[in-house]
Design an enzyme around this catalytic site. Sequence first.
Site, PDB file in Angstrom:
ATOM      1  N   LEU A 250       0.193 -14.034  29.952  1.00 65.91           N
ATOM      2  CA  LEU A 250      -0.702 -14.608  30.963  1.00 65.91           C
ATOM      3  C   LEU A 250      -2.136 -14.742  30.452  1.00 65.91           C
ATOM      4  O   LEU A 250      -3.004 -15.251  31.154  1.00 65.91           O
ATOM      5  CB  LEU A 250      -0.647 -13.805  32.267  1.00 65.91           C
ATOM      6  CG  LEU A 250       0.716 -13.784  32.985  1.00 65.91           C
ATOM      7  CD1 LEU A 250       0.614 -13.082  34.327  1.00 65.91           C
ATOM      8  CD2 LEU A 250       1.298 -15.175  33.166  1.00 65.91           C
ATOM      9  N   ARG A 251      -2.372 -14.260  29.237  1.00 67.30           N
ATOM     10  CA  ARG A 251      -3.620 -14.542  28.498  1.00 67.30           C
ATOM     11  C   ARG A 251      -4.897 -13.936  29.055  1.00 67.30           C
ATOM     12  O   ARG A 251      -5.959 -14.119  28.468  1.00 67.30           O
ATOM     13  CB  ARG A 251      -3.839 -16.055  28.360  1.00 67.30           C
ATOM     14  CG  ARG A 251      -2.664 -16.836  27.758  1.00 67.30           C
ATOM     15  CD  ARG A 251      -2.311 -16.355  26.386  1.00 67.30           C
ATOM     16  NE  ARG A 251      -1.427 -17.296  25.675  1.00 67.30           N
ATOM     17  CZ  ARG A 251      -0.735 -16.968  24.600  1.00 67.30           C
ATOM     18  NH1 ARG A 251      -0.782 -15.741  24.110  1.00 67.30           N
ATOM     19  NH2 ARG A 251       0.028 -17.862  24.003  1.00 67.30           N
TER      20      ARG A 251
ATOM     21  N   ASP B  60       9.397 -16.254  27.280  1.00 69.26           N
ATOM     22  CA  ASP B  60       8.326 -16.179  26.278  1.00 69.26           C
ATOM     23  C   ASP B  60       7.259 -17.245  26.573  1.00 69.26           C
ATOM     24  O   ASP B  60       6.741 -17.904  25.669  1.00 69.26           O
ATOM     25  CB  ASP B  60       8.865 -16.323  24.853  1.00 69.26           C
ATOM     26  CG  ASP B  60       7.841 -15.875  23.801  1.00 69.26           C
ATOM     27  OD1 ASP B  60       6.767 -15.367  24.186  1.00 69.26           O
ATOM     28  OD2 ASP B  60       8.113 -16.037  22.607  1.00 69.26           O
TER      29      ASP B  60
ATOM     30  N   HIS C  99       9.328  -7.235  19.022  1.00 67.55           N
ATOM     31  CA  HIS C  99       9.229  -8.552  18.398  1.00 67.55           C
ATOM     32  C   HIS C  99       9.612  -8.299  16.943  1.00 67.55           C
ATOM     33  O   HIS C  99       8.838  -7.711  16.187  1.00 67.55           O
ATOM     34  CB  HIS C  99       7.787  -9.057  18.527  1.00 67.55           C
ATOM     35  CG  HIS C  99       7.499 -10.290  17.731  1.00 67.55           C
ATOM     36  ND1 HIS C  99       7.220 -11.497  18.319  1.00 67.55           N
ATOM     37  CD2 HIS C  99       7.432 -10.503  16.389  1.00 67.55           C
ATOM     38  CE1 HIS C  99       7.003 -12.415  17.377  1.00 67.55           C
ATOM     39  NE2 HIS C  99       7.112 -11.831  16.198  1.00 67.55           N
TER      40      HIS C  99
HETATM   41 ZN   LIG Z   1       5.957 -13.412  23.174  1.00 70.03          ZN
END
Ligand SMILES: [Zn+2]
Length: 385
Positions: free
Chosen positions: A47-48, A270, A162
């Site tokens: 969501l930055r 993502d 990740h």
């Molecule tokens: Zn990601």
Amino acid sequence: MRERRNTPIGIADARGSLREACSPLGADDRFIEYFILPGFTDVHVHLREPGFLYKETIKTGTLAAAAGGFAHVLTMPNLDPVPDSPDHLKVQTDIIERDACIDVRPLGSLTCGEKGKEVSDIEALAPHVAAFSDDGVGVMDDGLMREAMERVKAAGSIVVAHCEDTRYPRESREAEYRQLIRDLELAEQTGCPYHMCHVSTRESIDLIRSAKKAGMDVTCETAPHYLTIADDEIEDEGRFKMNPPIKTKKDREVLLEAVCDGTIDMIATDHAPHSAEEKAKGFAGSAYGIVGLETAFPVLYTRLVREGIIPMQKLVDLLTEGPGRRFGIEEADDELTFSVWDLDEEYTVRPEEFRTMGQSTPFEGWEVRGRCMMTVYKGKVVYKR
Ligand SMILES: [Zn+2]
């Protein structure tokens, strides 16, 4: 599917306040069948905010989520500040409290600043975060990853990985599955609950399947683009650029099998918005990441359910119970949290109509079915078409 209704305003009386909200939908006398689905959960969104408000904010991101039928999202920690301590996390949770229209659950970072040098304040963060991840980068130091897993396990949380071994080219399959091999060894030794992000290769699927068979506490997600696009369809445009990159047709087939047999526990988008400039530099020069919240269900419904690959119930489970079970989202069963869909409406994906600030999607121009007409979160209409 919780229930199925034959009229657009046929929502149960208990949801009376919705009757009024819904009524404009029935203004024409077209016979429309609406489906009510439970609010979806996306365990992988960016969501930055705080830090990168020119890409997305918690306000625009949660509106986009609501427009896609999502009621619960887990946010990744590649922010500024990175949520690696309670103080840094609070910057984010204050904004969530103020601006989010749905349930937003942050992940804490595994390492300080996501720099891979020192483990974050896991113990202090654990009660306030959904899990821990250094999403966007793989943790290269084996000893550090072991320490992180030991502490996350002791704190009763989950490592969300990740997988990217930077000794291999980013676009290679090895970059993903080589680090997964390392991680699974460490997860076995430490007993740490482990969730793998955005699986894109068949080798990873084989490894996860074996780990599950061996009784390990392992889950994984994949994203709509890995299930519906293969590398021969990639064009020289930023909207096909994400990390990990889309792999071959064979990988896609194996991923679909893994969805069917339960090896893949959930589908996450993502969702990773960037500015138009950052995505306008062709495939090679553009930033990694595409948006996904507003296309996930229509794309998956069109390509997987309507084409007979999985039944509707399975798709709904992958977007609700699968992630809910793993990340403890009991409210996924909330009677007053749901979305309303017109599954017959056919339309073209037009990014300029999105609520997210990011407009880069490989699904641009796709003809899809399934239109979200409304999303209700805890009894409140948070999105209405
Ligand atoms: Zn990601």
